[in-house]
Design a protein around this motif. Sequence first.
Motif, PDB file in Angstrom:
ATOM      1  N   LYS A  79      11.171  -0.984  -2.682  1.00  0.00           N
ATOM      2  CA  LYS A  79      10.521  -2.298  -2.768  1.00  0.00           C
ATOM      3  C   LYS A  79      11.248  -3.205  -3.766  1.00  0.00           C
ATOM      4  O   LYS A  79      11.894  -2.726  -4.713  1.00  0.00           O
ATOM      5  CB  LYS A  79       9.055  -2.146  -3.177  1.00  0.00           C
ATOM      6  CG  LYS A  79       8.809  -1.453  -4.499  1.00  0.00           C
ATOM      7  CD  LYS A  79       7.316  -1.376  -4.779  1.00  0.00           C
ATOM      8  CE  LYS A  79       6.998  -0.462  -5.964  1.00  0.00           C
ATOM      9  NZ  LYS A  79       7.175   0.960  -5.650  1.00  0.00           N
ATOM     10  N   THR A  80      11.142  -4.497  -3.548  1.00  0.00           N
ATOM     11  CA  THR A  80      11.778  -5.451  -4.467  1.00  0.00           C
ATOM     12  C   THR A  80      10.873  -5.764  -5.643  1.00  0.00           C
ATOM     13  O   THR A  80      11.335  -6.174  -6.704  1.00  0.00           O
ATOM     14  CB  THR A  80      12.126  -6.763  -3.735  1.00  0.00           C
ATOM     15  OG1 THR A  80      10.926  -7.336  -3.189  1.00  0.00           O
ATOM     16  CG2 THR A  80      13.114  -6.498  -2.604  1.00  0.00           C
ATOM     17  N   GLY A  81       9.569  -5.595  -5.476  1.00  0.00           N
ATOM     18  CA  GLY A  81       8.625  -5.844  -6.560  1.00  0.00           C
ATOM     19  C   GLY A  81       8.564  -4.663  -7.519  1.00  0.00           C
ATOM     20  O   GLY A  81       9.060  -3.573  -7.238  1.00  0.00           O
ATOM     21  N   VAL A  82       7.931  -4.904  -8.662  1.00  0.00           N
ATOM     22  CA  VAL A  82       7.765  -3.856  -9.673  1.00  0.00           C
ATOM     23  C   VAL A  82       6.288  -3.761 -10.043  1.00  0.00           C
ATOM     24  O   VAL A  82       5.662  -4.775 -10.368  1.00  0.00           O
ATOM     25  CB  VAL A  82       8.592  -4.160 -10.947  1.00  0.00           C
ATOM     26  CG1 VAL A  82       8.403  -3.057 -11.984  1.00  0.00           C
ATOM     27  CG2 VAL A  82      10.066  -4.309 -10.593  1.00  0.00           C
ATOM     28  N   PRO A  83       5.686  -2.558  -9.990  1.00  0.00           N
ATOM     29  CA  PRO A  83       4.273  -2.396 -10.332  1.00  0.00           C
ATOM     30  C   PRO A  83       4.010  -2.723 -11.804  1.00  0.00           C
ATOM     31  O   PRO A  83       4.947  -2.740 -12.616  1.00  0.00           O
ATOM     32  CB  PRO A  83       3.997  -0.914 -10.058  1.00  0.00           C
ATOM     33  CG  PRO A  83       5.129  -0.445  -9.211  1.00  0.00           C
ATOM     34  CD  PRO A  83       6.308  -1.287  -9.586  1.00  0.00           C
TER      35      PRO A  83
END
Length: 396
Positions: A79-83
């Motif tokens: 994924k490109t997002g970060v939790p």
Amino acid sequence: MKNKFAFFRKLILVLFISIYGCSITQNNTNKVSNIDYESLEAQKSLIKNGDKQSVENYHKLLVKADDLLKVDGFSVTNKTGVPPSKNKHDYMSIGPYWWPNPKTDNGLPYIRKDGEINPETRNNFTDFVEKKNFISAVKTLKDAFFYSDNKKYANKNIAFINTWFLNENTKMNPNVNFGQYVPGKSEGRCFGIIEFDGLIEVVEFLELAKYKGVLDKQTEEGMVNWFTDYSNWLKNSKLGIEESTRKNNHATHYDVQLLSILMYLNKTEEVKEYLSTITKARIFSQIKPDGRQPLELKRTKSFSYSVMNLHGFLQLAQIGQKVGVDLWNLSSEDGSSIKKGYQFMLPFLTNEKKWPYKQIKDKKPSEEKLIADLKKARKLFKEDAFDNTLEKLNQN
């Protein structure tokens, strides 16, 4: 003639030993399988006997499976997002019905539009699409392996499972702490747990692969450990406990997910106790004596959600059947039952009545799912209460 009788005596003896051996194994392990071998074998027989539609579907399945052999793998780290945890190994998704706020410059906090999916929640910023593609791949390769007996499909599935769950660089941590988060409102919500309904496909493949002797010990032990950690998270984490106390379809599907995993972990007695208490109470609280499901009928896709929740209860009844807990024929004193829930839907399926509740999307896919469930209930529970409906639908 003597040779013929001798042959049959030997055949009967072999069958007796086989049945007795299976019985002993079952009694020693109390292991109950999630996978429905009977249905799979019936379909395999149709393919072998040249049933036109079955053969056509089989060839399409193999084309899909062969395409998957060229895929490297699926991972939450893509994924490109970060939790919020800053750890890409944690699964992350955005609540599908939440949209940017048109009244603020930065769109925060997001606002809810029930039943309307925000496209932003279905791209590679989160893990939702990657997870969906992974589960779909596992199912395709599982089916291709069973019907073809070709180990290349099983080996590829084992590689996919190692990539998603066990490889140190690509694995998913056993939690859904950041599922269905809402920008500007929360970092993660209990509702994200329902996104892992598809884990049943992984469980079934692992059972099949072990049964067929192609599951390596390292993968098996790794997955037992992962599912043990994840089931403990489901039972003991704040979000897991919160999801288990929902009053609608979320709790139903929480039960399906948890109990399928517990069956895989050979915790049969825990499954029986859970079904006999918690799941039993869910049936009586969610389905009214006339078969209505009030909390599902409040939704903007009320028909779809009613069918989805009943499907979850049907899955739980099937689990119950395997462990000796009869949920299908269970009824409260005032008449609430899973069967009543299905009976409520019948006149709307045959168009004898018009659906009076809100349904903002086409309900045809849900109608097809409902029909499949009626047929499944007839087969699993020898249920004939739906025969007239199925006959009418067949005539139409």
